[in-house]
Scaffold this motif. Structure first.
Motif, PDB file in Angstrom:
ATOM      1  N   VAL A  54       5.475   3.625 -11.622  1.00 27.13           N
ATOM      2  CA  VAL A  54       4.733   2.748 -12.082  1.00 27.13           C
ATOM      3  C   VAL A  54       4.863   1.864 -13.298  1.00 27.13           C
ATOM      4  O   VAL A  54       5.158   0.654 -13.534  1.00 27.13           O
ATOM      5  N   LEU A  99       5.514  -6.587  -4.455  1.00 28.97           N
ATOM      6  CA  LEU A  99       5.646  -5.285  -4.344  1.00 28.97           C
ATOM      7  C   LEU A  99       6.613  -5.011  -3.433  1.00 28.97           C
ATOM      8  O   LEU A  99       7.575  -4.302  -3.737  1.00 28.97           O
ATOM      9  N   LEU A 140       2.923   3.768  -5.786  1.00 23.48           N
ATOM     10  CA  LEU A 140       1.996   2.374  -5.715  1.00 23.48           C
ATOM     11  C   LEU A 140       0.685   2.442  -5.294  1.00 23.48           C
ATOM     12  O   LEU A 140      -0.330   1.881  -5.681  1.00 23.48           O
ATOM     13  N   ALA A 188      -0.679  -2.645  -2.458  1.00 22.78           N
ATOM     14  CA  ALA A 188       0.239  -1.270  -2.133  1.00 22.78           C
ATOM     15  C   ALA A 188      -0.188  -0.903  -0.375  1.00 22.78           C
ATOM     16  O   ALA A 188       0.659  -0.471  -0.099  1.00 22.78           O
TER      17      ALA A 188
END
Length: 270
Positions: free
Chosen positions: A36, A54, A75, A93
């Motif tokens: 992260v 992402l 995530l 995510a």
């Protein structure tokens, strides 16, 4: 440092505190936080990212499937927390595709390399090698061994081990290893000069120096699993010894003996 950076870091700190409150192991927290924070370095406002961004970020790093799987899990944890806390209405995510990891082939330490490492090792490294190679313990479990963790049982002595997820199991000890641990008197068996115990990373580096290139301390667990299964043909017992939650995981540690594979073929061909 701008105000937004501080806000983002405080969000990560709050998420980490939430993980700790749920009993997530520190090793898992450190790994998830790494991914992260890495995302945070590449994208300032991580809470504003969508699933496509992402996915592009995951795919751009050239990571192997196992690494991709770990990053995706980090995530999902972070954005799931953000949704739960009302920082987002959704979790992008959770829209990411599942990562397919090819089945890993067992990689036990070659027996010649194992014996050579035992002969070359000092007392501390030899004990670590044996706890991994003969008892199947993880490097983190070995680093945290205390003399007080040795317990008597009906067949001899066992070691109380706290593994992944805080799960506790009793690992049977050979007599010589039990005596070696008890000789330390009290406290940590692998103490750090700075107090406490050695870090798993430090212990692993010390052991890996005694092994050939490409052979890691973790492969000693594969050695234990392979030899234990060859002697017992009992995958469930090996699973308990290694502290796995699922037999499917244990199977990836066990290199099936050649004679067993050939016997299986012969039985099918008969």
């Amino acid at each position: 440092m701008g105000e937004d950076d501080g806000e983002e870091k405080s969000q990560v700190r709050a998420w980490v505190a939430w993980l700790r409150a749920g009993g997530t192991p520190e090793t898992t927290i450190a790994l998830r936080r790494y991914y992260v924070r890495r995302l945070e370095r590449d994208h300032r406002d991580v809470l504003a990212l969508d699933a496509d961004t992402l996915a592009a970020w995951l795919g751009a790093n050239g990571w192997a499937p196992n690494t991709l799987k770990s990053a995706r899990a980090a995530l999902r944890s972070f954005y799931g927390w953000a949704r739960h806390m009302g920082l987002r209405e959704d979790s992008p995510a959770h829209l990411l595709p599942t990562v397919r990891v090819p089945r890993a082939r067992p990689r036990p330490t070659p027996e010649a390399a194992y014996r050579a490492a035992q002969m070359q090792a000092g007392a501390r490294e030899r004990l670590a090698i044996d706890l991994a190679g003969r008892c199947g313990m993880r490097r983190g479990e070995i680093a945290r061994v205390r003399v007080e963790d040795v317990e008597g049982d009906l067949a001899g002595r066992s070691l109380r081990v706290t593994g992944k997820g805080g799960h506790v199991r009793l690992v049977p000890l050979p007599h010589d290893l039990a005596e070696t641990i008890l000789e330390h008197g009290t406290g940590w068996v692998f103490p750090s000069p700075r107090g406490g115990h050695l870090t798993p990373h430090h212990l692993s580096k010390a052991v890996s120096r005694l092994l050939p290139d490409g052979v890691t301390m973790h492969s000693l667990r594969h050695r234990c699993a392979t030899r234990a299964y060859a002697a017992t043909r009992d995958l469930r017992a090996v699973q308990e010894l290694l502290g796995h939650s699922r037999p499917e995981t244990t199977a990836t540690y066990v290199l099936a003996p050649d004679d067993a594979v050939r016997a299986a073929m012969s039985a099918a061909a008969a």
